[in-house]
Design an enzyme around this catalytic site. Structure first.
Site, PDB file in Angstrom:
ATOM      1  CG  ASP A  73      -2.003   0.964   0.946  1.00  0.00           C
ATOM      2  OD1 ASP A  73      -2.279   1.663   0.474  1.00  0.00           O
ATOM      3  OD2 ASP A  73      -2.622   1.865   2.573  1.00  0.00           O
ATOM      4  CB  CYS A 131      -5.148   9.410  -0.142  1.00  0.00           C
ATOM      5  SG  CYS A 131      -7.413   8.998  -0.264  1.00  0.00           S
TER       6      CYS A 131
END
Length: 308
Positions: free
Chosen positions: A29, A250
């Site tokens: 991630d 993000c």
């Protein structure tokens, strides 16, 4: 100026778990949104350094199609090149049955699937409806379990969605329970755009009834990741996702500052007297080393304080 030392440990509080499992997501991630491809040798050394620092669950990569995540196109080569250590798990993310096929070919023992708590994100990220996403996951989970693999379920957009706004608690619980009923052994509740606050965290976890199968995954867009983590721990959650050095961003919210930094989490856990098994100095060294490879400072406040 570097910090003078590490925090003094205090007696663990009765309202907190005695031991916390850190699910390290930096190699997957954390790196997946990097614009410049990170060399395979650097990724392998990164994972090895994380294991040397004491992390026992390191999410290594993803078998998402290389067209969508070019950074992780080397997944099979990475898994083949890992210097695996006893007692360390190296889960991988798989999006569908083809991804599972590739994971099985690579000999993995732990996989994760990535679901959405909202209709819009399911369509944008999975090209599925909120309901039909389960038709894609069901054969993945059933085949993986039949092969003896552990399966984790991620639920994204749990606390807020950039298109739909606040997400109803019952909607999150419905999605999460379907994944658990399908055969996922753990459910990671993701604050994908970093908008959660501690009260929301308590409400979601309480709605599930039992925290035993739950983990939390916070982004720090509004500076709430540690506060939200403490709230989750107070609710009985004992597995926390984090990314070494705060790697990751993000793409769905402006000014998003990425994942909860593993060092920041460890500093807090040390101060609370909670066992986690990670050597903070080795971890900070690893993140400082990785920051030089990426050509920018680590966003982790603890890394900045210890190695700044």
């Amino acid at each position: 100026m570097a910090a003078a030392g590490l925090p003094d440990k205090v007696a663990s509080r009765a309202d907190l778990p005695g031991e916390v499992t850190i699910w390290e997501v930096g190699p997957r991630d954390g790196l997946q949104n990097e614009k410049s491809v990170v060399d395979l040798d650097v990724k392998l050394e990164f994972i090895d350094r994380l294991a040397d620092a004491g992390l026992r669950t390191i999410e290594a990569t993803s078998f998402v199609h290389p067209k969508w995540v070019p950074q992780l196109a080397d997944a099979a080569d990475l898994l083949a090149g890992l210097s695996k250590r006893d007692g360390v798990r190296y889960p991988v993310l798989v999006p569908n049955e083809r991804g599972l096929d590739r994971a099985l070919e690579s000999g993995v023992t732990n996989i994760a699937i990535f679901a959405s708590a909202t209709e819009t994100f399911a369509q944008k990220n999975l090209n599925r409806t909120l309901d039909s996403q389960f038709e894609m996951f069901d054969p993945v989970v059933s085949r993986a379990r039949a092969a003896g693999l552990e399966v984790r379920g991620y639920v994204s957009m749990v606390f807020g969605d950039p298109w739909e706004g606040p997400v109803p608690v019952d909607q999150v619980v419905t999605v999460g329970r379907r994944l658990l009923d399908m055969g996922c052994s753990q459910l990671s509740l993701g604050d994908t755009i970093g908008v959660a606050t501690p009260g929301q965290v308590e409400a979601i976890i309480s709605a599930f009834g039992s925290p035993e199968a739950l983990a939390v995954h916070f982004h720090d867009t509004y500076g709430q990741a540690l506060a939200n983590t403490l709230a989750a721990l107070q609710c009985g959650v004992s597995t926390v996702d984090a990314s070494a050095g705060g790697l990751g961003g993000c793409p769905y919210a402006e000014s998003a500052t990425g994942n909860l930094a593993t060092e920041d989490l460890v500093w807090m856990l040390d101060g609370l007297g909670l066992s986690h098994g990670v050597d903070l100095n080795k971890l900070a060294d690893t993140s400082a080393w990785m920051a030089t490879r990426l050509g920018r400072p680590s966003p982790s406040r603890v890394v900045q304080a210890l190695r700044g």
